[in-house]
Design a protein around this motif. Structure first.
Motif, mmCIF file in Angstrom:
data_model
loop_
_atom_site.group_PDB
_atom_site.id
_atom_site.type_symbol
_atom_site.label_atom_id
_atom_site.label_comp_id
_atom_site.label_asym_id
_atom_site.label_seq_id
_atom_site.Cartn_x
_atom_site.Cartn_y
_atom_site.Cartn_z
ATOM 1 N N PRO A 1 6.566 -21.630 16.696
ATOM 2 C CA PRO A 1 6.590 -22.945 16.092
ATOM 3 C C PRO A 1 7.076 -23.004 15.377
ATOM 4 O O PRO A 1 6.067 -22.906 14.639
ATOM 5 N N CYS A 2 7.890 -23.977 15.240
ATOM 6 C CA CYS A 2 7.824 -24.591 13.901
ATOM 7 C C CYS A 2 7.544 -26.459 13.852
ATOM 8 O O CYS A 2 9.070 -26.675 14.879
ATOM 9 N N LEU A 3 6.846 -27.141 13.571
ATOM 10 C CA LEU A 3 6.708 -27.955 13.474
ATOM 11 C C LEU A 3 7.354 -29.009 12.607
ATOM 12 O O LEU A 3 7.055 -28.312 11.475
ATOM 13 N N TYR A 4 7.796 -30.097 12.767
ATOM 14 C CA TYR A 4 8.473 -31.174 11.614
ATOM 15 C C TYR A 4 6.959 -31.748 11.190
ATOM 16 O O TYR A 4 6.930 -33.182 11.848
ATOM 17 N N GLN A 5 7.120 -32.224 9.977
ATOM 18 C CA GLN A 5 6.002 -32.982 9.431
ATOM 19 C C GLN A 5 6.108 -34.591 10.477
ATOM 20 O O GLN A 5 7.371 -35.196 10.771
ATOM 21 N N GLY A 6 4.900 -35.313 10.999
ATOM 22 C CA GLY A 6 5.488 -36.458 11.568
ATOM 23 C C GLY A 6 5.017 -35.986 13.207
ATOM 24 O O GLY A 6 4.790 -36.801 14.388
ATOM 25 N N ASP A 7 5.248 -34.909 14.059
ATOM 26 C CA ASP A 7 5.597 -34.270 14.530
ATOM 27 C C ASP A 7 4.261 -34.216 15.961
ATOM 28 O O ASP A 7 4.128 -34.801 17.275
ATOM 29 N N GLU A 8 3.115 -34.292 14.791
ATOM 30 C CA GLU A 8 2.250 -34.211 15.319
ATOM 31 C C GLU A 8 1.383 -35.948 15.717
ATOM 32 O O GLU A 8 0.817 -36.027 16.689
ATOM 33 N N LEU A 9 2.335 -36.488 15.495
ATOM 34 C CA LEU A 9 1.614 -37.938 14.951
ATOM 35 C C LEU A 9 2.275 -38.720 16.034
ATOM 36 O O LEU A 9 2.423 -39.807 16.929
ATOM 37 N N GLY A 10 3.532 -38.322 17.000
ATOM 38 C CA GLY A 10 4.330 -38.992 17.996
ATOM 39 C C GLY A 10 5.382 -39.714 17.124
ATOM 40 O O GLY A 10 5.514 -40.960 18.184
ATOM 41 N N LEU A 11 5.434 -40.038 16.114
ATOM 42 C CA LEU A 11 6.571 -39.867 15.214
ATOM 43 C C LEU A 11 7.934 -41.071 16.053
ATOM 44 O O LEU A 11 8.513 -40.071 16.372
ATOM 45 N N PRO A 12 7.647 -41.870 16.075
ATOM 46 C CA PRO A 12 9.610 -42.241 17.082
ATOM 47 C C PRO A 12 10.350 -42.437 15.419
ATOM 48 O O PRO A 12 10.441 -42.297 14.698
ATOM 49 N N TRP B 1 11.314 -21.484 17.412
ATOM 50 C CA TRP B 1 11.744 -22.541 18.257
ATOM 51 C C TRP B 1 10.930 -24.001 17.607
ATOM 52 O O TRP B 1 9.436 -23.852 17.351
ATOM 53 N N ALA B 2 12.362 -24.874 17.184
ATOM 54 C CA ALA B 2 11.690 -26.015 16.974
ATOM 55 C C ALA B 2 12.281 -27.568 17.902
ATOM 56 O O ALA B 2 13.059 -27.153 18.634
ATOM 57 N N LEU B 3 10.859 -28.648 17.864
ATOM 58 C CA LEU B 3 11.937 -29.278 18.651
ATOM 59 C C LEU B 3 12.587 -30.685 17.857
ATOM 60 O O LEU B 3 12.666 -31.519 18.333
ATOM 61 N N SER B 4 12.105 -30.353 16.699
ATOM 62 C CA SER B 4 12.146 -31.304 15.250
ATOM 63 C C SER B 4 12.326 -31.131 14.118
ATOM 64 O O SER B 4 12.117 -29.360 14.215
ATOM 65 N N ASN B 5 13.642 -31.265 13.448
ATOM 66 C CA ASN B 5 13.278 -30.975 11.956
ATOM 67 C C ASN B 5 14.510 -32.011 10.838
ATOM 68 O O ASN B 5 14.756 -33.307 11.682
ATOM 69 N N HIS B 6 14.747 -32.523 10.312
ATOM 70 C CA HIS B 6 15.159 -33.147 9.006
ATOM 71 C C HIS B 6 16.299 -33.495 9.175
ATOM 72 O O HIS B 6 16.923 -34.783 8.765
ATOM 73 N N ASP B 7 17.008 -32.940 10.548
ATOM 74 C CA ASP B 7 18.830 -33.426 10.637
ATOM 75 C C ASP B 7 18.883 -34.011 11.576
ATOM 76 O O ASP B 7 19.804 -34.309 12.447
ATOM 77 N N VAL B 8 17.479 -34.185 12.776
ATOM 78 C CA VAL B 8 18.311 -34.970 14.196
ATOM 79 C C VAL B 8 16.999 -36.313 14.493
ATOM 80 O O VAL B 8 15.750 -35.897 13.661
ATOM 81 N N VAL B 9 16.787 -36.316 15.648
ATOM 82 C CA VAL B 9 16.217 -37.635 15.667
ATOM 83 C C VAL B 9 15.298 -37.456 15.946
ATOM 84 O O VAL B 9 14.857 -36.198 17.145
ATOM 85 N N ARG B 10 13.907 -38.025 15.912
ATOM 86 C CA ARG B 10 12.563 -36.920 16.312
ATOM 87 C C ARG B 10 12.553 -37.120 17.597
ATOM 88 O O ARG B 10 13.037 -37.614 18.585
ATOM 89 N N VAL B 11 11.486 -35.783 17.826
ATOM 90 C CA VAL B 11 11.421 -35.570 19.464
ATOM 91 C C VAL B 11 10.832 -36.768 19.909
ATOM 92 O O VAL B 11 11.121 -37.267 20.831
ATOM 93 N N GLY B 12 10.348 -37.242 19.244
ATOM 94 C CA GLY B 12 9.274 -38.509 19.945
ATOM 95 C C GLY B 12 10.214 -39.315 20.082
ATOM 96 O O GLY B 12 10.066 -40.333 21.383
ATOM 97 N N SER B 13 11.103 -39.805 20.459
ATOM 98 C CA SER B 13 12.655 -40.513 20.756
ATOM 99 C C SER B 13 13.523 -40.106 21.720
ATOM 100 O O SER B 13 13.552 -40.318 23.069
ATOM 101 N N ARG B 14 13.714 -38.295 20.883
ATOM 102 C CA ARG B 14 14.661 -38.139 21.479
ATOM 103 C C ARG B 14 14.569 -37.928 22.958
ATOM 104 O O ARG B 14 15.627 -37.357 24.247
#
Length: 545
Positions: free
Chosen positions: A367-378, A329-342
Motif C-alpha cells: 500500500p502507498c498512502l499519500y500524506q493526509g489520507d490518514e486524516l480523511g482530508l477532502p 496500490w495507492a488510493l491517492s497521490n499528488h496528481d489526483v483528487v484526494r480520495v476523501g472527495s473522490r
C-alpha cells in the motif's frame, strides 16, 4: 557481479508519500523543506509506515515543482542542502523507516546544463542527448504526438531550427535514451543517491523513457470516456492511442540496467509509475521475473469509481495479466483528487473512508498512502488567482489541476498556520480552513478518529502474515460487496467490504462455515448467520481459517 542481499521489506510494506513543499516548513518561507520533514518523521513512524517516498527534491526552476530537474545530484536550496538530506536519512533509519526518492528520469528541465549544450548546435557533444527532429515541409512538427499538459509535444527551437520533444511542459525536454551516453549518465545520477543511503526509488513516468525512433504518428481513438484521471474530457491527450510516444520495447532493457544497479545495494527497491492505455499489462510486463521493477502501480485505483463491480473487474484483469508481479496500490497521490472527495463525495462518510483503508491494506501488494489520507482530508478548493499548477492554469475552468490535493498538511488545528510553518510568510498554496477540525492535533485527542483508526489498522496488519505475503483469489462479483480470499502457508482469510450505501448479504463460501472472525480494530459492520455474510452500510468482515 553477485547481488547484494535483499530482505524484501518492500513486499507488503506500507509506503507513505510526502510532498515536500506541503509537509512541514521549518524556516517560515512558506514552503515545506527537508528539515521540516525530518522534524515530523516521528509522526510517520508512529503511524506505522515502513518507508517514506519523497516527491522530487532536486535542484529545479520549479516550473513543474521539481519534476523539471536542473541538477540530478543536488538538493534545491528551497528544500535545504545535501547535509539536510543526510540528516533526514539518518533520522529515518534510526526510526526504522526506509527512504525512497522520486527519480524523474524521462526528461529534464530546459535549464539543465545538458540541454543548454544540446540546443546550442547540431554538432556539439550532447547534440543527440535529447529528442530533436526537423520540421515537416510545411513547418509543422514531425508527427501528431501530444503533451499531457495540452497541445503539441513538440517545441520549436530557434537555435537549432528544429523541434524538440516534451511529453509534459515545453520546459521539460525529453532525454534521448537511444543514446548510450544518456543511459550511462542517468545511471550515474541514480548511483549518486544510492551511495547517500537511499533505500529505493519511485520512478516517475517509468514507461516514457524511450520513444519510437521512426517518430511515427499515434493512431486516433476519438474522445474517450474512461476511469483514468490523467485522461479527461477536456484534454485531447486521451484521444490518441499512445502507441509510439511511450511504452516502447527498448524500455525493458533500461529497466534491467536500473535493476542491476540497485541489486548491488542491499535491501533496495523500485516502484514504477505506469501511465498507459493498458496500464495493467505494462505493470505485468515490467514486474515479471526478478530483473526489472520490484513493484509498479497504474492509475486504476486513482479514478472516481469505488463500486464493488469496478473494483472486482479491475482485480480480475490484474490477476489475468499479472499473476506473479508485485503491485503497489495507492488510493491517492499528488496528481489526483484526494480520495476523501473522490470516493467519499462532497460530505465524506468516515465509515466509507475506513472501509476503503481496510480494503487497501488487505489487498495483495504494497500500500502507498499519500500524506493526509490518514486524516480523511477532502480536496481543497483553490481559487484561480491562487493556482500554482501549470496544468490547471492551462485547463481551467473545466479541469482545475492538482493544487487541490497539494495544499499544506494540517498539524495543529489551533495554530494560525495549522502548524505548517514557523513564520509569517504566506504558504505557497493557501491553507484550507476546512482542515482545522481534521488536523493531527484534533484527531490525536479522539480515540475514534480516522487517524487513530489508521494507526491501529497498520499496527494490526503487521501481525497478519497472510495479508502481507499471501496470494489473492476473488470471490464472485457482487453488486455491493468486494470480496476475496488471501492465502499463505495453509492459512486463509476471507475479506469482504461493502462499498455501498445500504446493507448487503452474500453467500458464505462452504470452506469458511467453520471460520472464526478476524476483527480489524475500529472497524465492524459484519456478521455471519447461517449460510450468509451480512454487512452493514460501509461494513467489512474478515474470516480466518
Amino acid at each position: 557481479m553477485s547481488k547484494a542481499p535483499n530482505n524484501n521489506w518492500w513486499r507488503g510494506g506500507v509506503i507513505y508519500q510526502i510532498y515536500p513543499r506541503s509537509f512541514a516548513d521549518s524556516n517560515g518561507d512558506g514552503v515545506g523543506d527537508l528539515p521540516g520533514i525530518t522534524q515530523r518523521l516521528d509522526y510517520v513512524a508512529q503511524l506505522g509506515a515502513d518507508a517514506v517516498w519523497l516527491s522530487p527534491i532536486f535542484k529545479s526552476p520549479m516550473k513543474d515543482f521539481g519534476y523539471d530537474v536542473s541538477d540530478y545530484c543536488d538538493v534545491d536550496p528551497l528544500f535545504g542542502t545535501l547535509d539536510d538530506f543526510r540528516a533526514l536519512v539518518n533520522k529515518a533509519h534510526d526510526l526504522g523507516l526506509r527512504v525512497m526518492i522520486d527519480q524523474v528520469l524521462s526528461h529534464t528541465s530546459d535549464q539543465h546544463p545538458w540541454f543548454a549544450e544540446s540546443r546550442s548546435s547540431r554538432s556539439n557533444p550532447k547534440a543527440d542527448w535529447y529528442v530533436w527532429a526537423d520540421a515537416k515541409d510545411d513547418g509543422n512538427p514531425p508527427n501528431n504526438w501530444l503533451s499531457i499538459f495540452g497541445g503539441s509535444a513538440w517545441q520549436w527551437d530557434t537555435r537549432r531550427r528544429q523541434y524538440y520533444l516534451h511529453n509534459f511542459l515545453s520546459s521539460q525536454p525529453d532525454l534521448n535514451y537511444h543514446n548510450p551516453e544518456v543511459v550511462e549518465a542517468i545511471l550515474g545520477t541514480v548511483k549518486f543517491w544510492l551511495e547517500l543511503g537511499v533505500d529505493g526509488y519511485r520512478l516517475d513516468t517509468a514507461n516514457y523513457y524511450f520513444h519510437d525512433k521512426e517518430l511515427r504518428s499515434n493512431p486516433g481513438r476519438g474522445q474517450p470516456k474512461g476511469n483514468d484521471p490523467a485522461v479527461n474530457d477536456v484534454n485531447p491527450y486521451g484521444w490518441q492511442h499512445h502507441k509510439f510516444d511511450k511504452t516502447q520495447p527498448e524500455n525493458i532493457g533500461f529497466l534491467k540496467q536500473l535493476r542491476a544497479l540497485l541489486d548491488q545495494y542491499p535491501n533496495t527497491t523500485m516502484v514504477g509509475e505506469i501511465g498507459d492505455d493498458d496500464g495493467l499489462s505494462v505493470m505485468a510486463e515490467y514486474t515479471s521475473g526478478t530483473d526489472k521493477l520490484h513493484m509498479a502501480y497504474s492509475f486504476d485505483l486513482l479514478g472516481p469509481d469505488s463500486s464493488s463491480t469496478y473494483l472486482h473487474d479491475l482485480m480480475t484483469r490484474f490477476a489475468e495479466k499479472n499473476a506473479t508481479g508485485w503491485p503497489s496500490w495507492a488510493l491517492s497521490n499528488h496528481d489526483v483528487v484526494r480520495v476523501g472527495s473522490r470516493w467519499g463525495g462532497e460530505t465524506p462518510d468516515v465509515r466509507k473512508l475506513r472501509v476503503a483503508a481496510a480494503f487497501q491494506m488487505c489487498l495483495r501488494g504494497s500500500p502507498c498512502l499519500y500524506q493526509g489520507d490518514e486524516l480523511g482530508l477532502p480536496e481543497a478548493q483553490v481559487a484561480f488567482e491562487d493556482l500554482q499548477d501549470p496544468y490547471g492554469i492551462t485547463m481551467w475552468p473545466e479541469f482545475k489541476g492538482r493544487d487541490g490535493c497539494r495544499t499544506p498538511m494540517p498539524w495543529d488545528g489551533q495554530a494560525a498556520d495549522m502548524g505548517f510553518g514557523s513564520g509569517t510568510q504566506k504558504p505557497w498554496l493557501p491553507l484550507t480552513e476546512a482542515y482545522r477540525t481534521l488536523a493531527v492535533s484534533e484527531q490525536d485527542k479522539d480515540p475514534q478518529s480516522l487517524l487513530n483508526f489508521y494507526r491501529s489498522l497498520l499496527a494490526w496488519r503487521k501481525g497478519q502474515e497472510v495479508l502481507l505475503h499471501g496470494d489473492q483469489a476473488l470471490l464472485p462479483v457482487h453488486q455491493q460487496v468486494m470480496a476475496f480470499v488471501r492465502e499463505h502457508e495453509g492459512k486463509k482469510v476471507l475479506c469482504a467490504f461493502n462499498f455501498s450505501e445500504s446493507a448487503a448479504t452474500l453467500d458464505l463460501p462452504a470452506p469458511f462455515k467453520s471460520a472464526s472472525m478476524l476483527p480489524i480494530p475500529g472497524l465492524g459492520g459484519g456478521s455471519v448467520s447461517g449460510e450468509n455474510i451480512h454487512l452493514e452500510t460501509y461494513g467489512a468482515l474478515l474470516l480466518a481459517l
